[in-house]
Each structure stands twice: as structure tokens, then as C-alpha cells.
Design an enzyme around this catalytic site. Structure first.
Site, PDB file in Angstrom:
ATOM      1  N   SER A  41      52.152 -69.654  -1.607  1.00  0.00           N
ATOM      2  CA  SER A  41      52.017 -70.988  -2.173  1.00  0.00           C
ATOM      3  C   SER A  41      53.321 -71.724  -1.989  1.00  0.00           C
ATOM      4  O   SER A  41      54.381 -71.124  -1.866  1.00  0.00           O
ATOM      5  CB  SER A  41      51.669 -70.974  -3.666  1.00  0.00           C
ATOM      6  OG  SER A  41      50.306 -70.715  -3.858  1.00  0.00           O
ATOM      7  N   SER A  72      46.832 -69.470  -0.166  1.00  0.00           N
ATOM      8  CA  SER A  72      47.977 -70.298  -0.521  1.00  0.00           C
ATOM      9  C   SER A  72      47.549 -71.567  -1.234  1.00  0.00           C
ATOM     10  O   SER A  72      46.518 -72.152  -0.931  1.00  0.00           O
ATOM     11  CB  SER A  72      48.740 -70.659   0.768  1.00  0.00           C
ATOM     12  OG  SER A  72      50.056 -71.040   0.497  1.00  0.00           O
ATOM     13  N   ASP A  80      49.169 -74.983  -1.452  1.00  0.00           N
ATOM     14  CA  ASP A  80      50.265 -75.797  -0.915  1.00  0.00           C
ATOM     15  C   ASP A  80      50.069 -77.232  -1.376  1.00  0.00           C
ATOM     16  O   ASP A  80      49.312 -77.984  -0.774  1.00  0.00           O
ATOM     17  CB  ASP A  80      50.274 -75.699   0.619  1.00  0.00           C
ATOM     18  CG  ASP A  80      50.444 -74.256   1.087  1.00  0.00           C
ATOM     19  OD1 ASP A  80      51.319 -73.564   0.545  1.00  0.00           O
ATOM     20  OD2 ASP A  80      49.694 -73.828   1.973  1.00  0.00           O
TER      21      ASP A  80
END
Lengths: 339, 339, 339, 339
Positions: free
Chosen positions: B229, B267, B269
Site C-alpha cells: 500500500s 495494494s 494506493d
């Protein structure tokens, strides 16, 4: 082998397919029609590139997805692709003012094969070649687009051909570039049309050192209205869902970023991905398929492959480009790596 | 000066602000609360970082925008920011399972100042520090979050502090990083919390060579669920519209890509940008303002600045990180450049 | 039978399921915890409603999608649902300031079942009951939310229970409402939490005439900050893709519009749909499934069913609501149809 | 006065402008070109409708926003409008296969006024009139589109003119409809092209009773590929931001829902709004403006006005339509209210 591999370069850890081209995805074909006429103020340096999915895309649309990094572009047909998640025609690439005549050609192409079709969603993407070509003369005709479609085959010419004829990226002559990756049982291919970036934006491929590369570094081109844009088309034979294909496109944008693509304010940075394996036959009430869940390692590999192949395809477009004098003698330098 | 500049590195062509920090944007403050207790299986290596906009964000919300590169994250409050285009509380960063207690703290913080508030949209972002910290013990308490808010000031500690305490990126110890750029009359600042990427993804800052960098290269960490992340918060005193702030965030993602950020399947993001200059006072029926049109050179400069500052802030997080032994003695190497 | 059907009303052409409830979708369960305490300025009229998918949603997340008609709301967990297309916890509904404690409860609920989970995406939706309940006292505790989850069963109590306890819609007392439709082999169910609209917005169910309905028409409530919002949760056993579930949600918004839902500027109008049939088991590398293509008549039927069932569920919430005196004695009239 | 008001009907609580038309927004003009030729299999019943913003939209683009309820449509130019938030040409409406030739006409129109333009984003929207018109013959020519642009004036002909010539909605003959509302100092106008819905979907205007309306109710048309779609264009002289104009469009969809618009699987339901008051002059580095914050009562009023005016414009399209025999003699009934 694409120009990037022919130059002895490699990039990333995922193996490329045999051609290093989008046509490594079985059944995908690419064709060009190049228009290169006249000199001076009325010089024409433009063309059309066709990407043709296998089979009959109208009878059995391909799952498809989209990501737009910056939307200052004239793409035709993307909303339906994005919202319904299907691609039902070949994809044409051309210059900014020729997208509509190319869309007409896709209507003709589809009506020839499906005379009873009443609703057709042609997909056309574009970059602006107005610095090298007299774009406002609108020289592209329907026949040119049909010719690109007819020329489609497994060999992908790169550089100053088709839609790539008049493109410039990072101050260098650009064009068509392609690349591929193999991930487990699946292949992913990319075709790029880079037309963006100033010289100082460029991140050249390693091990090529930043200094002394190429035949010379272009003086910064005066930023012109509509200048800039990047088109990336991805194909895969993995049965990805429309949402996954859209997310795949975002990873392609990461690969573009690694070349220095700036996504400028006047840029149309469009990424479109389609699957040749997940098809939705028209009138089918049910479709049986295997899906790849979001957490699978395969999907992670395909995401990384999309970034790698996009970065490579952009470099390959620059490396394949050859000197070309356009409008008013403008002749951008070509980029080469010293070995 | 951030750790990146202290290491003698530079990046891009746009000048940094005096601190090289998000607090170069006038009035923006940053505070940390660090939790570092115990050893072994129950080691706690976590914390909270607060980013506080100038003035009273509830009385006069800031224009704000969002971009999510991959949405496998537990961000709180983003939909309202995205849809209404306003930020009405400070922003807290923490670990994946502590976002809700931090949101409670922002309710308390706001109700203390506005006892009649009935609708409050706290914004909390997170990365998963579960490889170094016993995240499932949920050690963060409301008081910790309030402490980070109270600690907010103009100096930004980087590295293993606050939310950065337990982060790992590219196999190296990571943490909090920050950077800034000055574009004409405006300042843009970034605070990053990088927790993504495998060692082989890393694109180190030039001129640091890829080989032989750091005190050692971490062996690839086994990919764990929820690992990965990246959080990036951008602030600017340019009067950007919500839509423009969202597009600014996309350029921050380009900067992240240039460090090698892969946007893996697990992830989250998240990129969030706010303007300190375009405010929408609650109950105002009209607001007079200057806007920066999309074609202006200033906006183009701010877009490039967002990419540069994000890339630099991620590097700075790695360069500021110090050795830290976490859960079960895990101790990722730190990244340093050889000069 | 829901309150709407018990009142002898019908709506649309698609048949309802046996219960006229979201629990007609096999395995879906609903539970409430109601908090009704005190009088005057500190009166508490709030609660939690749990919607529990069949099986283990963390071990095998459900395909899910989202549509937000207006985003002025504090929903937790939606971005991951929207972007990754998966629901991995039960859904809780509650008041605006209680979403975070409910999210904590979903962490606890999941960690109890999966002690090694490190990343969990709780989904909580809310409306603001601050006109009837002393919302700022934040009376909801983690145990209350767990109680709603434990209470989940096949019978769905409607009206002033759970999250519906303190809701008002169109100036009438509102609450929880539910409805269902059967489309070919599939069932679609809706649970609604309507808390929006002024009296003059209301489009009552036909044949109820607009004039003389109910026990009286509320005087227009002074529009208060944070007032308004509408939550609609849809479940189906059709194997719809995440994108299709998002589009299903848009049709639910059409049904809401037909009751007069205005999507006011302070409104959080959130629609979430999940499939009990398309699951993505954690760690599965492949999933075999049947899909329903976009052009199929079945999907069209499900789209219409979503609109019908949402409209009916909103009416049912009003018809099931009973008189309730809240904060400072506020007691909105109840809506009844004359037969 | 639009056909709806001439029929003695009213709807909602917000007053209409003097014409009851989109041209109540100062400077907005509308023109049609109607193609009505031949009979039998080759009957042409189609046309183009132009909506022209005041001033020079290329020199000073209008703030603009978009909402797509279902994206099975061939709209041209929407992505740039959505992402950049600007409208830089007039808007053309036509049939599904004529959008590209209309886009060419907008290129010509703009290049005539701005010969140095190299990047132009024409906006064309469409519905499918293939049930009444031999759409596959592609009879629309560039001159027809230019004629619609040249014909633009303040009087708006409704019914079977321009793009409305061959449309059918709810089994009735449809066409062009328009309506307007006045909200404080601002005017909001709508032009609708309804081509969606089966007879049983229709929610007629009250007080017209559902039974016995019209000159007869069409038998359900067999659902044909590409059938269905709804285009709604909104104009306002309020200085709304692009994001607010997009949200305004969502309220227009609520108004459409109240007529029974189903957003079927093959439907392209596109809503586009632009402001004549917030302009972004090309090459301006700054723009001073007044904004209307999201919480202002004015914006709430404009949102309700968008729903009301859209509902009215759709009804007006039906009420203005006159009997027309199309392809193979197909002649849908017209809808009239009994008074």
C-alpha cells in the site's frame, strides 16, 4: 523481435513472447496505412493503425476495460467499452481530426459483415501529429482506414508507419511500438503510440546513460495546443473481467510513467485493454468461463507484465523511428542507444 | 530539509521549498504519535500521523480531490471528498485496523470545536504494518490519535515515526517522507507513507547505482495478505478546483511509479490532494475566487511538481528510516546512497 | 410479507418472493439491535441493522458493486468494494456518527472467525437520525453491533427497528423496509433505509391519492445540516459480475426516484449490491462460473426488478413505521394508505 | 410555451421560464434539420438537432459535466467533457450511425471560425431511430448537420423534428422536448430526446390517469438490438463547477426515472450539462468567478429544477409528437392527455 530487443536491450523480469509484439497474443493482428505526401506547409505525415481481435468481435464481443490518465483526447467509443465492458469492433489509431472518418470505416467494415447491425460501437483512438502533418487538411479518407484493416497480419511494423507516421515523443521522432510478456499460461501484448513529453521529461532505458544518448537531443519543442498524448492498447488471452482489464490499464500507465510520460494538461493519455478469451456472444443468455480472482498470483503477474510491456513498447517506438522531415521541414532527431 | 536533500540528492527541475516538506504550504502542520512497545510476537511498531490544514477545516472546508491507483485499502471518508470535493477534518494516517478508532478521534476533535455538528466526515488513510507490528492486537487508542493532532507543527519528522513506524517498502525499512515544490506564486507539498513493492521493483534515485546500494538488499519478503500500500497526501496553496486536485493526484501516481511502485493486487494506493486557498465556508451562499484554467501553464507546472515531489517524498521516507526490529525480530535493512 | 404487501398494495409486473424480503435470497439474513432510551434533549432513538451474506464472506468474498447518487455520506469500506468488486464482511447500517464503532465490531466479528486475518474491509452505511436522537452522545457501542449480527435471521422486522429507529422520510416517520422480486431462476432482494425528502417531494404509491393520505402530512422539517440520506442494499443469487452489480445499483436509484427521493445537496444516497452466487474464495487461483452477458433478457429483468423492489422497500419502510417520539418530543406523523 | 404547458399541465413547484424551453437560458439557441424521405424499407425518418451555447465556445469553453445512467451509446466527445470539464463546441443530437458525420461537421464549423485550431472536441449524442428509419443507409451528410447549426434560434420546435424525427418512447411516437425552470437569479433549461421504454414502463403525467390515456397504447414493441436510449442536455446561467454540473446531471436522471425511463440493457442514457456563466477562455492564466458552494440553498434548488425540467421535457416530447409513418409503415400511436 521489436526494435527494443533488436537493440540488445531488456527490461524487467518477465519473459517476452517470441515476436515481442502484441500479435504474440494468438489471433491478434495489426495493420497500417501510411499517408506521406507533399512538403512544406501542406505536408501530410499521418496514417491509420488497425488492431484486430481474433474471430468476429461483433458476433462475440471481447471483455474490455479502460483507464484514462488525462482525458484531453478525442477517443471514440470508449464510454460504452468502459460501462458495458465490451469491445465489438477492431480498434483504429489515427490523428486527432481523423477519428470520425475512421469510425465511419468501422461502421462500413461491420455492416459489410453484419448487414442487419443497427447499433455499432466503433473504437478509435488518436494522437495529434499536427507538428509534422497538415492535420487541418483532413487528408484521411474512409478507404485509408479500410486499407489498414485489410493489411492486418501477425507482423507488426514499428516506427514511422500508420498512426505513428507523424508522432514525436520527448522531442524525438516517435511512432508505433510494441512489446509482449508471457505470464504462466497467458500472453499479454501492448501496442503504443507515444506522442508526449518534452526532452527533459525523458527517462531513457538503462543501461543507456542519460547523457550522450541518441543522435542528438531535440531542443524543447514549443508547446503547441493539442500537442502531447499517449495511446496504449493491451491484449491478453487471459480471461480477465472488464473491471480487471481496467485495472490492468492503470498498471500500463505506471510503465508509461517510467519512461517519463508527464500527462500534460493538453494530453489525451488513453489505455484500453481487451481479452481474447472472455467473449460475450451476442444473444447468448449464459456464458461459462474460468475467472482469475483478484488475489491470484497470476493476476499480479499480469499487472506487472502490463507495466513492463508498456514501458518497453514506448522505448521501442522511439528506437524504431527513422528520420522524417515533415511540415515546413521540421525533422525531429531520432533516439538511439550507444552500446 | 528532508532526508533526500540532506543526502545531497536532487530530482527534477522545479525548485523545492525551504523545508522540503509539506509544511512549506503556509499553515499546513504535521504531527506524529509513535507506539513502539514490546518484543516478539506481540511487538507493537505502529503510530498515527496527522496532517492539519490551516484554519478551521470544518467551518471552511478545503477543496479536495482523490485518485485511487488500486483500491484494496480501508480509507475512511474518501467518497465524500471525491464526490462533494471538500475536506472538512484533518487527515490521519495509521495502520489498517486502526482507521476506525482514528476516525472516532476526528469526531471528538471536531465536536470539541463544533459541539453542534451532526454530520462530520473524518478522513483516515492507512497502510498495513502487520509484518513488523502485532496489528491484530489493535493497540491504537483514541488518545493516541488526539496526541498526533495536538503535536502538529511545522517541522516534519521523517522515517520511523507516527504511521511510518512499522512500514516496509521495496524490502527496505520505510516510514514517513515529505517533499515540496515551488511553482510560480504557489507551493505544493507532499507527505508519503510508502509500504509497497518488492526489492526487485525498486528504481533507486540516480545517481545512486542500482547495485551495491544501501546496507544490504532485503531478500524478497514473502508476499503476505494485505501487504503493500502507498498513501500520498498533497497540499497546495493554489486555488485548484476539486476536479483539478483529483487530476493532480494522478500525476502524483506517476511520481510513485518512477520509484518502482507496482500497485500490486493487494495494494491500497490512495492519493488525496487539498487546497488551502479554495475554501467553501459552511453556510456561504456564494464564494468569490480566482481559478486556474486547465490550459494554463501554471497548472501544467503544478502537475509536474506533484510527480516530482511524490517521487522525492518516497525516496526521503526510505533515506530517513532507521534500523528497527519488529515482530519476531524482523528487521528490514535500510536504504542509503553511496556518495 | 412486507408492510407494503400487507397493506394490499402491489407495484410493477415482476412477482415478489414468498417473504417479500431481502431474505428471500437464499442464505441472506438480517438482524437488528435497537437503542431507544431517555427523553428530551438526550433521547436516544437509534440502532444497528446487520445484513449477513450466506456462508463465510471473509473466506469466500461475494462479488459486489456500488452506485452513489450523492456522496455526502460517511460510508465505510465502499472504495474497496467498488474497485476490487468484493464484499468480505457482513454489512452494517447505523447512524452517521456510529459507523466507526460498527466497523470495529466487524473487525472483531471477523477476527473471531479468522484470527490470522491482517486486512479486513468492513462495510458500514449510515443515515443521520440526529433530528430524533441525540446522535452527538455517540451511544452505540461495539456490543450493540455484535448483537445485531448475532440476531440475524430470515425474518426481517421493518419500521422503527435497528438502524431505522430514528429515521424520517418525506416528513413521515420512516425506518427499515424490504422487498423482493423473482426473475426466472433468480431472486433479488432489497433492504432500504430511507431518511430523505421533504413532504412535497413525496410520490405516494398508487392507488393512494396524493391528497388526504396518511394520518397527516408533516410540516416541512427545517432542513438541517446532515439531514437526508438513503441507503439501499441489494442481494441476488444471480451470478452477476461486479460491474453488473454496480449497474444494478443505478436501477435501484431509479426506483428510489419514483418515490420522490430528491438526492439533496446534504444527502448520502448509497446503493450497494452483492451476489451470493459469484464468490471469489481467498487463495483460489481460478474460479469456474456461469456469467449472464449484458444483452441477456435475464439481466434486463434483474435491472427492472431492482427498480421495482427498491421503490417498494422504501414505501414499506414508511408503512411499517409506528409513532415514535424522539428528541425534544419531536414526533413525525406516520404514512398510511386509505383503502 | 412547450407542448406540456400548452396541454394545460404543470409539474413541480419551481416556476418555468417564459418559453418553457432550454433557450430561456440567455444566449442558448437550438436548431433542427429534418430528413424525411421515401417509404417502405428505405424510408428515412431522421435528422439533427443543434444546441449552441452563447458566444464562442471554442474561444471560451463552457464549464460542463456528464452523467451516464447506462453507457450503451455512441456519444462522441464525452470523455474530454467529463475529465477536463469543458465544452468547446455546440452539441449535436442525431441517430446512432450519424454521430461521426456530425462530428465532422463540428470540425468544419470550428475550423471555419478558428482556422488555426489543431485540436477540437466535438460533442455528438444519439438515439437509435432504426425502427422508423433506414438507419443503415447512413443518409445524414455533413451539410445536414451544418444546416441544423445555422438554423439555431431561440424558438425550439418540439416533437418530430431534427433528431426527434424517428424516435419512439414507451411505445408512443416521441421526439424533441424541452422545459425550463427559474431558481433565484438563475435559469436552467433542458432539451430531451427520449427514445426508451416499453408501454408498461410509462408513468404518465398526473392528473392524467394511467388508464384511457392517449389515442391508444402501443403494443409492446419487440425489443430490438440498439433500441432504447435517452439523451438529456441541460444548460444554466448559474456559475456551476464541472463537478456540480455532473451532479446536476444525476438529478436529471431522477426526473427521467419519474416518467418510467427504465435504463434498459441496450440503452444509452446520457446526460450532459453546461454553464453559460463559467467560461474558461483559451490561454487565460486566471479566471475570476463567483462559485455556488455545495451546501447553498441555490444549488439544492437547481438540483430539484433539473429533475423537474427533465421530467417535463420528456413528457413534452411525447405531447408534441405527431403521427408519423416510418419504415415499412410502422406508425406508433401518439400520447395525449384527456382534460
Amino acid at each position: 523481435m521489436n526494435a527494443f530487443r533488436r537493440a540488445g536491450l531488456t527490461l524487467g523480469r518477465i519473459p517476452a513472447g517470441p515476436r515481442g509484439a502484441i500479435t504474440d497474443v494468438p489471433g491478434v493482428r495489426v495493420g497500417h496505412c501510411t499517408l506521406c505526401e507533399g512538403e512544406g506547409e501542406r505536408a501530410i505525415r499521418t496514417g491509420i493503425t488497425a488492431i484486430v481481435p481474433p474471430g468476429d468481435p461483433y458476433a462475440a464481443p471481447c471483455a474490455a476495460g479502460v483507464f484514462v490518465l488525462h482525458g484531453h483526447g478525442k477517443a471514440v467509443g470508449l464510454w460504452q467499452v468502459q460501462d458495458v465492458g465490451e469491445l465489438e469492433t477492431p480498434i483504429l489509431l489515427t490523428n486527432t481530426l481523423a477519428v470520425y472518418v475512421c469510425a465511419e470505416a468501422l461502421l462500413t467494415w461491420t455492416l459489410t459483415r453484419h448487414p442487419k447491425a443497427r447499433s455499432i460501437n466503433p473504437v478509435v483512438l488518436e494522437c495529434n501529429d499536427g507538428r509534422l502533418s497538415a492535420i487541418e487538411l483532413r487528408p484521411v479518407r474512409l478507404e485509408h482506414a479500410l486499407r489498414a484493416l485489410e493489411a492486418a497480419g501477425e507482423e507488426v511494423a514499428e516506427g514511422c508507419v500508420g498512426a505513428g507516421t507523424g508522432m514525436i515523443a520527448f522531442g524525438y521522432k516517435s511512432g508505433i511500438g510494441t512489446a509482449s510478456r508471457v505470464v504462466g499460461p497467458f500472453t499479454l501484448g501492448v501496442l503504443a503510440l507515444p506522442n508526449m513529453g518534452r526532452p527533459e521529461d525523458f527517462v531513457p532505458p538503462s543501461p543507456a546513460p542519460p547523457q550522450g544518448v541518441g543522435t542528438g537531443v531535440a531542443a524543447p519543442s514549443p508547446s503547441s495546443e493539442g500537442g502531447g498524448s499517449l495511446i496504449v492498447v493491451l491484449a491478453t488471452d487471459a480471461p480477465l473481467l472488464p473491471g480487471q482489464l481496467g485495472r490492468l490499464c492503470r498498471r500500463a500507465a505506471l510503465g508509461a510513467a517510467r519512461t517519463g510520460a508527464p500527462a500534460d494538461t493538453g494530453s489525451g493519455d488513453f489505455f484500453l485493454a481487451f481479452s481474447t478469451a472472455l467473449r460475450f456472444p451476442r444473444d447468448a443468455e449464459r456464458v461459462s468461463t474460468e475467472l482469475i480472482p483478484d488475489r491470484s498470483r497470476l493476476l499480479g503477474g499480469l499487472y506487472r507484465a502490463a507495466a513492463e510491456a508498456t514501458q518497453e513498447a514506448i522505448y521501442s517506438a522511439l528506437l524504431a523511428a527513422t528520420p522524417l522531415a515533415g511540415r515546413e521541414g521540421t525533422s525531429p532527431p531520432v533516439f538511439r542507444v550507444n552500446r
